[in-house]
Write a protein that holds these residues in place. Structure first.
Motif, PDB file in Angstrom:
ATOM      1  N   LEU A   1      -4.033   6.200   8.382  1.00  0.00           N
ATOM      2  CA  LEU A   1      -2.843   5.784   9.134  1.00  0.00           C
ATOM      3  C   LEU A   1      -3.135   4.657  10.116  1.00  0.00           C
ATOM      4  CD1 LEU A   1      -1.286   9.272   9.922  1.00  0.00           C
ATOM      5  CD2 LEU A   1      -0.663   7.683   8.100  1.00  0.00           C
TER       6      LEU A   1
ATOM      7  N   ARG B   1      -5.220   1.096  10.898  1.00  0.00           N
ATOM      8  CA  ARG B   1      -5.986  -0.040  10.365  1.00  0.00           C
ATOM      9  C   ARG B   1      -6.269  -1.026  11.494  1.00  0.00           C
ATOM     10  NH1 ARG B   1      -7.918   1.948   5.979  1.00  0.00           N
ATOM     11  NH2 ARG B   1      -6.402   2.355   4.367  1.00  0.00           N
TER      12      ARG B   1
ATOM     13  N   TYR C   1       5.202   6.153   4.856  1.00  0.00           N
ATOM     14  CA  TYR C   1       4.806   4.956   4.110  1.00  0.00           C
ATOM     15  C   TYR C   1       4.048   5.332   2.839  1.00  0.00           C
ATOM     16  CZ  TYR C   1       2.498   0.526   3.067  1.00  0.00           C
ATOM     17  OH  TYR C   1       2.039  -0.588   2.457  1.00  0.00           O
TER      18      TYR C   1
ATOM     19  N   ARG D   1      -0.639   0.970  13.075  1.00  0.00           N
ATOM     20  CA  ARG D   1      -0.487   2.396  12.813  1.00  0.00           C
ATOM     21  C   ARG D   1       0.673   2.577  11.845  1.00  0.00           C
ATOM     22  NH1 ARG D   1      -1.861   7.146  13.789  1.00  0.00           N
ATOM     23  NH2 ARG D   1      -3.243   7.074  15.551  1.00  0.00           N
ATOM     24  N   TYR D   2       0.371   3.153  10.693  1.00  0.00           N
ATOM     25  CA  TYR D   2       1.376   3.405   9.659  1.00  0.00           C
ATOM     26  C   TYR D   2       2.013   4.778   9.867  1.00  0.00           C
ATOM     27  CZ  TYR D   2      -0.582  -0.521   7.071  1.00  0.00           C
ATOM     28  OH  TYR D   2      -1.002  -1.755   6.692  1.00  0.00           O
ATOM     29  N   ASP D   3       3.268   4.887   9.523  1.00  0.00           N
ATOM     30  CA  ASP D   3       3.953   6.165   9.526  1.00  0.00           C
ATOM     31  C   ASP D   3       3.579   6.924   8.246  1.00  0.00           C
ATOM     32  OD1 ASP D   3       7.084   7.555   9.047  1.00  0.00           O
ATOM     33  OD2 ASP D   3       5.923   7.855  10.890  1.00  0.00           O
TER      34      ASP D   3
END
Length: 79
Positions: A45, A47, A34, A29-31
């Motif tokens: 968000l 992957r 980013y 989980r990306y912020d």
């Protein structure tokens, strides 16, 4: 998924090879920071990363003489 190969060195020592394959899935989980403020959806968000690992431990098993119906042993090694 795995196998066990065992080579008896003498009455009290065995050399074991226990190769295995592991299939795993991880969710990253990306912020939102980013993406430097670009417009992103929830699907961007999150992957899913699928991985396959091959595990090859080499072990030494040391045992004692059989005592009644018991045979104590210890196993150690590297992976």
């Amino acid at each position: 998924l795995g196998l066990i190969g065992d080579l008896r060195i003498n009455d009290y020592m065995n050399l074991r090879l226990e190769p295995g394959v592991f299939f795993t899935t991880r969710n990253l989980r990306y912020d939102e920071s980013y993406f430097n403020g670009a417009m992103v959806s929830d699907a961007d968000l999150l992957r899913e990363v699928k991985s396959t690992y091959v595990h090859l431990p080499l072990l030494l098993k040391i045992s004692t003489k059989r005592i009644n119906n018991f045979k104590p042993f210890i196993v150690g090694g590297i992976s």
